[in-house]
Design an enzyme around this catalytic site. Sequence first.
Site, mmCIF file in Angstrom:
data_model
loop_
_atom_site.group_PDB
_atom_site.id
_atom_site.type_symbol
_atom_site.label_atom_id
_atom_site.label_comp_id
_atom_site.label_asym_id
_atom_site.label_seq_id
_atom_site.Cartn_x
_atom_site.Cartn_y
_atom_site.Cartn_z
ATOM 1 N N HIS A 131 4.414 12.715 -7.705
ATOM 2 C CA HIS A 131 4.786 11.874 -8.854
ATOM 3 C C HIS A 131 3.731 11.930 -9.951
ATOM 4 O O HIS A 131 4.054 11.921 -11.146
ATOM 5 C CB HIS A 131 4.985 10.440 -8.363
ATOM 6 C CG HIS A 131 5.313 9.447 -9.416
ATOM 7 N ND1 HIS A 131 6.262 9.661 -10.405
ATOM 8 C CD2 HIS A 131 4.813 8.192 -9.653
ATOM 9 C CE1 HIS A 131 6.335 8.600 -11.191
ATOM 10 N NE2 HIS A 131 5.463 7.707 -10.761
ATOM 11 N N HIS B 111 -3.192 4.836 -9.051
ATOM 12 C CA HIS B 111 -2.484 5.876 -8.300
ATOM 13 C C HIS B 111 -3.459 6.934 -7.783
ATOM 14 O O HIS B 111 -3.433 7.306 -6.607
ATOM 15 C CB HIS B 111 -1.437 6.558 -9.183
ATOM 16 C CG HIS B 111 -0.177 5.783 -9.382
ATOM 17 N ND1 HIS B 111 -0.063 4.800 -10.334
ATOM 18 C CD2 HIS B 111 1.036 5.866 -8.773
ATOM 19 C CE1 HIS B 111 1.174 4.300 -10.311
ATOM 20 N NE2 HIS B 111 1.854 4.924 -9.365
ATOM 21 N N GLU C 141 6.159 0.521 -3.589
ATOM 22 C CA GLU C 141 6.212 -0.385 -4.737
ATOM 23 C C GLU C 141 7.552 -1.113 -4.795
ATOM 24 O O GLU C 141 8.557 -0.662 -4.243
ATOM 25 C CB GLU C 141 6.010 0.409 -6.040
ATOM 26 C CG GLU C 141 4.643 1.064 -6.137
ATOM 27 C CD GLU C 141 4.526 2.066 -7.280
ATOM 28 O OE1 GLU C 141 3.397 2.253 -7.769
ATOM 29 O OE2 GLU C 141 5.545 2.675 -7.660
#
Length: 206
Positions: free
Chosen positions: A57, A158, A170
């Site tokens: 991500h 992150h 999350e």
Amino acid sequence: MCLIDISEPLRAGVAGWPGDTPFSFTLNWTKEETGSVNVGKVIFSTHTGTHIDAPFHFDNEGQKVHELDLSLYVGPCRVIHLFDLPSIGAHDLAKYNLAGVERLIIRTDSWKDRSVFPTSFTYIRPDLGSYLQKQGIRLLGLDVPSVDLPDSKELLGHHSLHQHGVHILEGTVLYQVEEGDYELIALPLPIEGADGSLVRAVLRKI
């Protein structure tokens, strides 16, 4: 078996990241049309509702969803409450004995209205990754949409967690969850090449 569902219900209008793909479910075929079955179609972002972030991500070299170790998302976990904090770092966890804890979920209650994507919420400071690694924690879960604030481009939270081997869950829903030890089940979908995945996250009191 008593399961506590900590997943965001998926419905039209569920709060999503501004500009991201909105969630929708429609019936592509109805029983009246087919003569036998209803068949639905779902459109969503991989970061809709309660979800996990794969390292890909935010890191092009990071693991993708289908490459993740599923044992990260199933097993004993500890839930703690840290209310009224703008951010969470190592200092805020110092009072807790986390020996033997591999999965930590923090209830912040900082996302007040789940029908609206928040402009501010409790986020993770960069020093937390190293601290969690030293404690042996491999998964961190939060009741906010991101471990970093919405306007962050550096994504220090992150990257700190990733660099120290801590994976991310999350958007959990924890309003009714008390502090204590639970079993967590929050398996991602096996989406090849994906940067994240929705999960059906549940807790079982140990």
